[in-house]
Scaffold this motif. Structure first.
Motif, PDB file in Angstrom:
ATOM      1  N   SER A  40      38.313  53.188  23.186  1.00 47.03           N
ATOM      2  CA  SER A  40      38.252  54.831  22.214  1.00 47.03           C
ATOM      3  C   SER A  40      39.872  55.083  22.138  1.00 47.03           C
ATOM      4  O   SER A  40      40.593  55.183  22.906  1.00 47.03           O
ATOM      5  N   ILE A  41      40.179  55.737  20.768  1.00 44.11           N
ATOM      6  CA  ILE A  41      41.455  55.729  21.191  1.00 44.11           C
ATOM      7  C   ILE A  41      41.913  57.757  21.336  1.00 44.11           C
ATOM      8  O   ILE A  41      42.689  58.191  21.599  1.00 44.11           O
ATOM      9  N   ASP A  42      40.937  58.478  21.497  1.00 43.29           N
ATOM     10  CA  ASP A  42      40.773  59.977  21.897  1.00 43.29           C
ATOM     11  C   ASP A  42      40.223  59.649  23.566  1.00 43.29           C
ATOM     12  O   ASP A  42      40.908  61.079  23.720  1.00 43.29           O
ATOM     13  N   HIS A  43      40.394  59.183  24.295  1.00 44.22           N
ATOM     14  CA  HIS A  43      39.751  59.309  25.200  1.00 44.22           C
ATOM     15  C   HIS A  43      41.639  58.592  26.433  1.00 44.22           C
ATOM     16  O   HIS A  43      42.164  58.033  26.050  1.00 44.22           O
ATOM     17  N   GLN A  44      41.222  59.662  27.341  1.00 46.68           N
ATOM     18  CA  GLN A  44      42.829  59.332  28.010  1.00 46.68           C
ATOM     19  C   GLN A  44      42.478  58.270  29.260  1.00 46.68           C
ATOM     20  O   GLN A  44      41.657  59.193  30.177  1.00 46.68           O
ATOM     21  N   TYR A  45      41.995  57.589  29.518  1.00 48.25           N
ATOM     22  CA  TYR A  45      42.129  56.631  30.291  1.00 48.25           C
ATOM     23  C   TYR A  45      42.153  56.789  31.799  1.00 48.25           C
ATOM     24  O   TYR A  45      43.764  57.218  31.970  1.00 48.25           O
ATOM     25  N   SER A  46      41.930  56.515  32.664  1.00 45.55           N
ATOM     26  CA  SER A  46      42.412  56.442  34.076  1.00 45.55           C
ATOM     27  C   SER A  46      41.750  55.110  35.242  1.00 45.55           C
ATOM     28  O   SER A  46      42.507  55.115  36.172  1.00 45.55           O
ATOM     29  N   SER A  47      41.661  54.397  34.695  1.00 51.15           N
ATOM     30  CA  SER A  47      40.820  52.818  34.925  1.00 51.15           C
ATOM     31  C   SER A  47      41.716  52.187  35.367  1.00 51.15           C
ATOM     32  O   SER A  47      43.383  52.402  34.383  1.00 51.15           O
ATOM     33  N   THR A  48      42.179  51.138  36.547  1.00 47.30           N
ATOM     34  CA  THR A  48      43.321  50.662  36.530  1.00 47.30           C
ATOM     35  C   THR A  48      42.610  48.657  36.657  1.00 47.30           C
ATOM     36  O   THR A  48      41.570  49.563  36.927  1.00 47.30           O
ATOM     37  N   PHE A  49      43.770  47.964  36.543  1.00 44.07           N
ATOM     38  CA  PHE A  49      43.084  46.269  36.922  1.00 44.07           C
ATOM     39  C   PHE A  49      44.539  45.958  37.528  1.00 44.07           C
ATOM     40  O   PHE A  49      45.608  46.606  37.439  1.00 44.07           O
ATOM     41  N   GLU A  50      44.233  45.082  38.558  1.00 45.30           N
ATOM     42  CA  GLU A  50      45.570  44.655  39.169  1.00 45.30           C
ATOM     43  C   GLU A  50      44.334  42.754  39.635  1.00 45.30           C
ATOM     44  O   GLU A  50      43.468  42.805  39.841  1.00 45.30           O
ATOM     45  N   GLU A  51      45.852  42.608  38.617  1.00 44.57           N
ATOM     46  CA  GLU A  51      45.958  40.682  38.817  1.00 44.57           C
ATOM     47  C   GLU A  51      46.117  40.338  39.665  1.00 44.57           C
ATOM     48  O   GLU A  51      47.936  39.941  39.385  1.00 44.57           O
ATOM     49  N   GLN A  52      45.613  38.928  40.184  1.00 42.87           N
ATOM     50  CA  GLN A  52      46.682  38.544  40.771  1.00 42.87           C
ATOM     51  C   GLN A  52      46.525  35.837  41.088  1.00 42.87           C
ATOM     52  O   GLN A  52      45.022  36.622  41.722  1.00 42.87           O
ATOM     53  N   VAL A  53      46.534  35.327  40.085  1.00 42.82           N
ATOM     54  CA  VAL A  53      46.278  33.888  40.158  1.00 42.82           C
ATOM     55  C   VAL A  53      47.299  33.248  40.633  1.00 42.82           C
ATOM     56  O   VAL A  53      48.284  33.236  40.701  1.00 42.82           O
ATOM     57  N   SER A  54      47.042  32.298  41.504  1.00 41.46           N
ATOM     58  CA  SER A  54      47.687  31.547  42.239  1.00 41.46           C
ATOM     59  C   SER A  54      47.342  30.076  41.948  1.00 41.46           C
ATOM     60  O   SER A  54      46.601  29.749  41.590  1.00 41.46           O
ATOM     61  N   TYR A  55      48.543  28.803  41.286  1.00 45.18           N
ATOM     62  CA  TYR A  55      48.747  27.628  40.481  1.00 45.18           C
ATOM     63  C   TYR A  55      49.357  26.743  41.390  1.00 45.18           C
ATOM     64  O   TYR A  55      49.737  27.205  42.114  1.00 45.18           O
ATOM     65  N   LYS A  56      48.176  25.338  41.512  1.00 49.14           N
ATOM     66  CA  LYS A  56      48.726  24.210  42.061  1.00 49.14           C
ATOM     67  C   LYS A  56      48.815  23.633  41.021  1.00 49.14           C
ATOM     68  O   LYS A  56      47.806  22.664  40.622  1.00 49.14           O
ATOM     69  N   ALA A  57      49.568  22.728  40.526  1.00 40.57           N
ATOM     70  CA  ALA A  57      49.533  22.193  39.518  1.00 40.57           C
ATOM     71  C   ALA A  57      50.355  20.728  40.178  1.00 40.57           C
ATOM     72  O   ALA A  57      51.192  20.531  40.071  1.00 40.57           O
ATOM     73  N   ASN A  58      49.232  19.539  39.240  1.00 40.31           N
ATOM     74  CA  ASN A  58      50.236  18.275  39.371  1.00 40.31           C
ATOM     75  C   ASN A  58      50.045  17.487  38.252  1.00 40.31           C
ATOM     76  O   ASN A  58      49.798  17.635  37.336  1.00 40.31           O
ATOM     77  N   TYR A  59      51.547  16.904  38.671  1.00 39.33           N
ATOM     78  CA  TYR A  59      51.530  16.092  37.535  1.00 39.33           C
ATOM     79  C   TYR A  59      51.862  15.037  37.939  1.00 39.33           C
ATOM     80  O   TYR A  59      52.482  13.817  38.795  1.00 39.33           O
ATOM     81  N   LEU A  60      52.333  13.018  36.829  1.00 41.46           N
ATOM     82  CA  LEU A  60      52.612  12.050  37.258  1.00 41.46           C
ATOM     83  C   LEU A  60      53.874  12.549  36.626  1.00 41.46           C
ATOM     84  O   LEU A  60      53.273  11.869  35.071  1.00 41.46           O
ATOM     85  N   THR A  61      55.140  12.218  37.187  1.00 43.52           N
ATOM     86  CA  THR A  61      55.952  11.987  36.631  1.00 43.52           C
ATOM     87  C   THR A  61      56.662  10.811  36.253  1.00 43.52           C
ATOM     88  O   THR A  61      57.039   9.958  37.226  1.00 43.52           O
TER      89      THR A  61
END
Length: 256
Positions: free
Chosen positions: A103-124
């Motif tokens: 909706s473009i006529d509504h004033q939103y007050s809801s919120t979000f918080e995202e946090q993600v931790s990554y561990k990536a493994n490679y053969l180099t």
């Protein structure tokens, strides 16, 4: 971004200089170490991060690398090295803001918080050109490396926390998430992001070697890395590895 581009240019210049130096010294040096073969193993820690424009905050993490290598002296001062490494990289991405519906006529007050931790493994697979100089007991060296990494797997932990305010109740109609039409707090485990299948870049290391005896040496080399590949499989999500600093220790054995 300017700093990163300047760093890449500096790395290319150093490697080009080493290649020129190796050609010159190869033609001018007397034989001594020329033809010598070393094998060894090295391991170390690395501090890694990601520049991701889709996330507000990127925190670096601590990973590690380890693997064997073999060296061949082209001259007294120049040697080449090829290796194989298990390469672990870690970082955390965070994002937050207002949770907005259609909706473009509504004033939103809801919120979000995202946090993600990554561990990536490679053969180099690293290929290095090393300029080394010093006494029989102690030597300093400058190492330029071009590497190619194959993605193995990743561990991703975290999620997104969404708060729907009383004011926004009924304004969200998201398929598969009917609960978001009601006020309250909702937490969802993160859906894995797909990493790119490979990475390519350069390392610049400055190190020293202490020889316990004529055949066995211990090395220590701090340095940094510049990557040229996109982190994610999605080509529209342009993100780069950044702040890859490492400290590596190794054991070198002369077999010829």
């Amino acid at each position: 971004m300017l700093l990163k581009n300047n760093g890449i240019k500096a790395g290319i210049i150093v490697i080009a200089y080493l290649l020129f130096t190796s050609h010159f010294l190869y033609s001018q040096e007397e034989t001594g170490n020329k033809g010598q073969i070393n094998v060894g193993i090295e391991t170390g820690i690395q501090f890694t991060g990601v520049d991701d424009p889709y996330m507000l905050i990127s925190d670096g993490g601590i990973g590690y690398n380890a693997g064997p290598f073999i060296e061949y002296y082209l001259s007294n001062l120049i040697k080449i090295r090829a290796g194989l490494q298990f390469d672990n990289r870690a970082f955390t991405l965070k994002n937050y803001g207002y949770f907005i519906g259609d909706s473009i006529d509504h004033q939103y007050s809801s919120t979000f918080e995202e946090q993600v931790s990554y561990k990536a493994n490679y053969l180099t697979i690293p290929l290095s050109l090393i300029y080394i100089k010093g006494s029989d007991k102690f030597k300093f060296y400058l190492q330029g490396t071009v590497y190619y990494s194959l993605f193995i797997n990743s561990v991703q932990t975290g999620g997104i926390d969404i708060f729907i305010s009383d004011n926004d109740a009924g304004y969200f109609d998201i398929e598969g998430y009917p609960e978001l039409s009601l006020p309250g707090n909702y937490y969802y485990n993160h859906i894995d992001n797909a990493f790119s299948s490979s990475d390519i870049g350069i390392n610049l290391l400055f190190g020293c070697v202490y020889y316990i005896n004529p055949n066995i040496g211990i090395s220590l080399s701090p340095g940094f890395t510049y990557s040229f590949a996109n982190v994610w499989e999605d080509p529209l999500r342009t993100s780069n590895w950044s702040r890859i600093y490492k400290v590596t220790a190794g054991l070198i054995y002369t077999i010829k």
